[in-house]
Design a protein around this motif. Sequence first.
Motif, PDB file in Angstrom:
ATOM      1  N   MET A  16     -30.261 -27.750   4.908  1.00  0.00           N
ATOM      2  CA  MET A  16     -29.609 -26.952   5.978  1.00  0.00           C
ATOM      3  C   MET A  16     -28.395 -26.698   6.034  1.00  0.00           C
ATOM      4  O   MET A  16     -27.753 -27.789   6.401  1.00  0.00           O
ATOM      5  CB  MET A  16     -30.540 -27.056   7.302  1.00  0.00           C
ATOM      6  CG  MET A  16     -30.195 -26.327   8.335  1.00  0.00           C
ATOM      7  SD  MET A  16     -30.988 -26.991   9.962  1.00  0.00           S
ATOM      8  CE  MET A  16     -32.556 -26.866   9.605  1.00  0.00           C
ATOM      9  N   ASP A  17     -27.472 -25.661   6.110  1.00  0.00           N
ATOM     10  CA  ASP A  17     -26.212 -25.463   6.305  1.00  0.00           C
ATOM     11  C   ASP A  17     -26.171 -25.247   7.834  1.00  0.00           C
ATOM     12  O   ASP A  17     -26.899 -25.117   8.848  1.00  0.00           O
ATOM     13  CB  ASP A  17     -25.683 -24.436   5.224  1.00  0.00           C
ATOM     14  CG  ASP A  17     -26.190 -23.057   5.568  1.00  0.00           C
ATOM     15  OD1 ASP A  17     -26.843 -22.868   6.706  1.00  0.00           O
ATOM     16  OD2 ASP A  17     -25.817 -22.159   4.825  1.00  0.00           O
ATOM     17  N   ARG A  18     -24.651 -24.959   8.117  1.00  0.00           N
ATOM     18  CA  ARG A  18     -23.927 -24.990   9.377  1.00  0.00           C
ATOM     19  C   ARG A  18     -25.037 -23.665  10.185  1.00  0.00           C
ATOM     20  O   ARG A  18     -25.420 -23.985  11.396  1.00  0.00           O
ATOM     21  CB  ARG A  18     -22.606 -24.707   9.471  1.00  0.00           C
ATOM     22  CG  ARG A  18     -22.209 -24.561  11.001  1.00  0.00           C
ATOM     23  CD  ARG A  18     -20.630 -24.205  11.069  1.00  0.00           C
ATOM     24  NE  ARG A  18     -20.062 -24.338  12.198  1.00  0.00           N
ATOM     25  CZ  ARG A  18     -19.958 -23.086  12.860  1.00  0.00           C
ATOM     26  NH1 ARG A  18     -20.787 -21.812  12.564  1.00  0.00           N
ATOM     27  NH2 ARG A  18     -19.625 -22.729  14.142  1.00  0.00           N
ATOM     28  N   SER A  19     -24.973 -22.486   9.439  1.00  0.00           N
ATOM     29  CA  SER A  19     -25.555 -21.418  10.130  1.00  0.00           C
ATOM     30  C   SER A  19     -27.153 -21.779  10.129  1.00  0.00           C
ATOM     31  O   SER A  19     -27.638 -21.307  11.440  1.00  0.00           O
ATOM     32  CB  SER A  19     -25.457 -20.155   9.217  1.00  0.00           C
ATOM     33  OG  SER A  19     -24.116 -19.970   8.994  1.00  0.00           O
ATOM     34  N   GLY A  20     -27.793 -22.270   9.392  1.00  0.00           N
ATOM     35  CA  GLY A  20     -29.176 -22.612   9.475  1.00  0.00           C
ATOM     36  C   GLY A  20     -29.139 -23.735  10.699  1.00  0.00           C
ATOM     37  O   GLY A  20     -30.455 -23.564  11.272  1.00  0.00           O
ATOM     38  N   LEU A  21     -28.240 -24.530  10.933  1.00  0.00           N
ATOM     39  CA  LEU A  21     -28.601 -25.516  12.081  1.00  0.00           C
ATOM     40  C   LEU A  21     -28.355 -24.726  13.079  1.00  0.00           C
ATOM     41  O   LEU A  21     -29.340 -24.875  14.328  1.00  0.00           O
ATOM     42  CB  LEU A  21     -27.618 -26.656  11.882  1.00  0.00           C
ATOM     43  CG  LEU A  21     -27.510 -27.521  13.168  1.00  0.00           C
ATOM     44  CD1 LEU A  21     -28.714 -28.452  12.899  1.00  0.00           C
ATOM     45  CD2 LEU A  21     -26.370 -28.623  12.825  1.00  0.00           C
ATOM     46  N   ILE A  22     -27.715 -23.854  13.443  1.00  0.00           N
ATOM     47  CA  ILE A  22     -27.203 -23.005  14.723  1.00  0.00           C
ATOM     48  C   ILE A  22     -28.361 -22.216  14.953  1.00  0.00           C
ATOM     49  O   ILE A  22     -29.073 -22.057  16.037  1.00  0.00           O
ATOM     50  CB  ILE A  22     -25.999 -22.139  14.569  1.00  0.00           C
ATOM     51  CG1 ILE A  22     -25.042 -23.199  14.520  1.00  0.00           C
ATOM     52  CG2 ILE A  22     -26.052 -21.241  15.545  1.00  0.00           C
ATOM     53  CD1 ILE A  22     -23.462 -22.389  13.930  1.00  0.00           C
ATOM     54  N   GLU A  23     -29.042 -21.509  13.935  1.00  0.00           N
ATOM     55  CA  GLU A  23     -30.342 -20.877  14.056  1.00  0.00           C
ATOM     56  C   GLU A  23     -31.607 -21.544  14.849  1.00  0.00           C
ATOM     57  O   GLU A  23     -32.107 -21.192  15.449  1.00  0.00           O
ATOM     58  CB  GLU A  23     -30.692 -20.199  12.879  1.00  0.00           C
ATOM     59  CG  GLU A  23     -29.770 -18.960  12.514  1.00  0.00           C
ATOM     60  CD  GLU A  23     -30.199 -18.308  11.120  1.00  0.00           C
ATOM     61  OE1 GLU A  23     -31.409 -18.502  10.702  1.00  0.00           O
ATOM     62  OE2 GLU A  23     -29.171 -17.741  10.465  1.00  0.00           O
ATOM     63  N   ALA A  24     -31.917 -22.908  13.989  1.00  0.00           N
ATOM     64  CA  ALA A  24     -32.959 -23.818  14.409  1.00  0.00           C
ATOM     65  C   ALA A  24     -32.528 -24.131  15.853  1.00  0.00           C
ATOM     66  O   ALA A  24     -33.485 -24.307  16.624  1.00  0.00           O
ATOM     67  CB  ALA A  24     -32.927 -24.916  13.301  1.00  0.00           C
ATOM     68  N   ILE A  25     -31.303 -24.631  16.094  1.00  0.00           N
ATOM     69  CA  ILE A  25     -30.993 -25.153  17.530  1.00  0.00           C
ATOM     70  C   ILE A  25     -31.426 -23.825  18.648  1.00  0.00           C
ATOM     71  O   ILE A  25     -31.916 -23.835  19.550  1.00  0.00           O
ATOM     72  CB  ILE A  25     -29.704 -25.456  17.828  1.00  0.00           C
ATOM     73  CG1 ILE A  25     -29.354 -26.780  16.739  1.00  0.00           C
ATOM     74  CG2 ILE A  25     -29.412 -25.522  19.093  1.00  0.00           C
ATOM     75  CD1 ILE A  25     -28.004 -27.298  16.804  1.00  0.00           C
TER      76      ILE A  25
END
Length: 84
Positions: A1-10
Amino acid sequence: MDRSGLIEAIGRKTAGGGGLPDDGIGRVVDALFGTVAEPGVIAEALKEGRAVTLVGFGSFHDVGGEASLRPGKALNEFVQDRTG
């Protein structure tokens, strides 16, 4: 998971509580973990010789000049699928 994926998941995880805007989540992620230009609070604490402990997740330590994560029991059990 990259930064964008982390932000979306949060964003998905916090949606039930009114949600947080992606730019706000991004600022929190950057403040915690840092960016190329600016260190985050975890890196700053390690540089000062302090550990950062997140109960259930684990703790970040400086081990011989290198950052290290010592996973917590809850994280290990979840990853190993022992949480039922």
